[in-house]
Scaffold this motif. Structure first.
Motif, short mmCIF file in Angstrom:
data_model
loop_
_atom_site.label_atom_id
_atom_site.label_comp_id
_atom_site.label_asym_id
_atom_site.label_seq_id
_atom_site.Cartn_x
_atom_site.Cartn_y
_atom_site.Cartn_z
N VAL A 23 -5.19 -10.49 14.59
CA VAL A 23 -5.00 -9.11 14.16
C VAL A 23 -6.33 -8.49 13.75
N LEU A 24 -6.39 -7.19 13.87
CA LEU A 24 -7.55 -6.41 13.43
C LEU A 24 -7.09 -5.56 12.25
N VAL A 25 -7.73 -5.75 11.10
CA VAL A 25 -7.35 -5.02 9.89
C VAL A 25 -8.58 -4.44 9.20
N PRO A 26 -8.44 -3.28 8.57
CA PRO A 26 -9.57 -2.73 7.82
C PRO A 26 -9.96 -3.64 6.66
N GLY A 27 -11.24 -3.81 6.46
CA GLY A 27 -11.74 -4.64 5.36
C GLY A 27 -11.37 -4.07 4.01
N GLY A 28 -11.09 -2.78 3.93
CA GLY A 28 -10.70 -2.15 2.68
C GLY A 28 -9.27 -2.40 2.26
N TYR A 29 -8.50 -3.11 3.08
CA TYR A 29 -7.12 -3.43 2.71
C TYR A 29 -7.12 -4.32 1.47
N THR A 30 -6.20 -4.05 0.57
CA THR A 30 -5.99 -4.96 -0.56
C THR A 30 -5.26 -6.20 -0.05
N LEU A 80 -3.07 -6.62 -5.84
CA LEU A 80 -3.28 -5.17 -5.70
C LEU A 80 -4.68 -4.76 -6.10
N ASP A 81 -5.35 -5.59 -6.88
CA ASP A 81 -6.68 -5.27 -7.40
C ASP A 81 -7.83 -5.79 -6.54
N VAL A 82 -7.51 -6.46 -5.42
CA VAL A 82 -8.56 -7.16 -4.67
C VAL A 82 -8.55 -6.72 -3.21
N ARG A 83 -9.71 -6.26 -2.76
CA ARG A 83 -9.87 -5.88 -1.35
C ARG A 83 -10.31 -7.10 -0.54
N LEU A 84 -9.87 -7.13 0.71
CA LEU A 84 -10.24 -8.20 1.62
C LEU A 84 -11.75 -8.34 1.72
N ASP A 85 -12.45 -7.23 1.90
CA ASP A 85 -13.91 -7.29 2.08
C ASP A 85 -14.66 -7.72 0.82
N ALA A 86 -13.96 -7.78 -0.33
CA ALA A 86 -14.60 -8.24 -1.56
C ALA A 86 -14.51 -9.76 -1.72
#
Length: 187
Positions: A23-30, A80-86
């Motif tokens: 899958v391709l997902v935005p890094g900004g997704y929580t 909910l507080d954590v983004r994938l890219d973090a």
């Protein structure tokens, strides 16, 4: 600043041949949104609890009573507080567990991080193989028993298992386009 897209390979552990999705997902997704991506990509119905483990840290949905402790030693951080890219980058591995009764473990590998294509919509499923097991089948062992019973008309549980999963169940079926439609509708 351009959006970064994470290419993830989601593999279900404990089942052979492997059931997987790309899958391709935005890094900004929580991580909460990533949970929904995994659910729809794998064909799960989000009927059970789940958690992520990333670098030894547990993430998930907090207890509605406000208690984030899973036990005396393990703390669950709010997804909910954590983004994938973090918490991940190219080459990172995340563990996702769904249904603490059946205990479905998924390995999420970040295969690549690319710049978003302005003409493309995300999330998107680009590849995969095989249908995920049905909910409440009893984990990997239960799924193997189901497959054996469904495949053998002479098996004593054949009729019951066939009725339970329905005529449309095909363990080899996978449609990336259908998964993409679900991802865009619900994630």
């Amino acid at each position: 600043m351009p959006r970064h897209i994470f290419q993830l390979r989601i593999s279900l552990s404990g089942v052979r041949p492997t059931i997987w999705r790309r899958v391709l997902v935005p890094g900004g997704y929580t991580l909460d949104r990533l949970h929904r991506v995994v659910q729809h990509a794998m064909g799960w119905r989000d009927c059970h609890l789940h958690s992520f483990e990333i670098d030894g840290v547990q993430y998930g949905e907090p207890d509605p009573d406000g208690d984030l402790a899973l036990d005396d030693e393990l703390t669950l951080h709010d997804e909910l507080d954590v983004r994938l890219d973090a918490v991940a980058g190219k080459g990172s591995r995340l563990q996702y567990t769904y249904d603490f009764g059946d205990w479905w473990e998924h390995d999420l590998l970040v295969e690549d991080v690319v710049t978003a294509d302005a003409d493309e919509r995300y999330p998107r499923c680009v590849d995969g193989e095989r249908a995920a097991p049905p909910e409440n089948v009893g984990g990997a062992q239960g799924y193997l028993l189901l497959l054996a019973a469904v495949a053998d008309p002479g098996h004593p549980e054949h009729a019951a298992m066939r009725a339970w999963v329905g005529d449309g169940f095909d363990p080899e079926a996978f449609d990336a386009g259908r998964v993409t439609t679900l991802l865009r509708r619900f994630c």
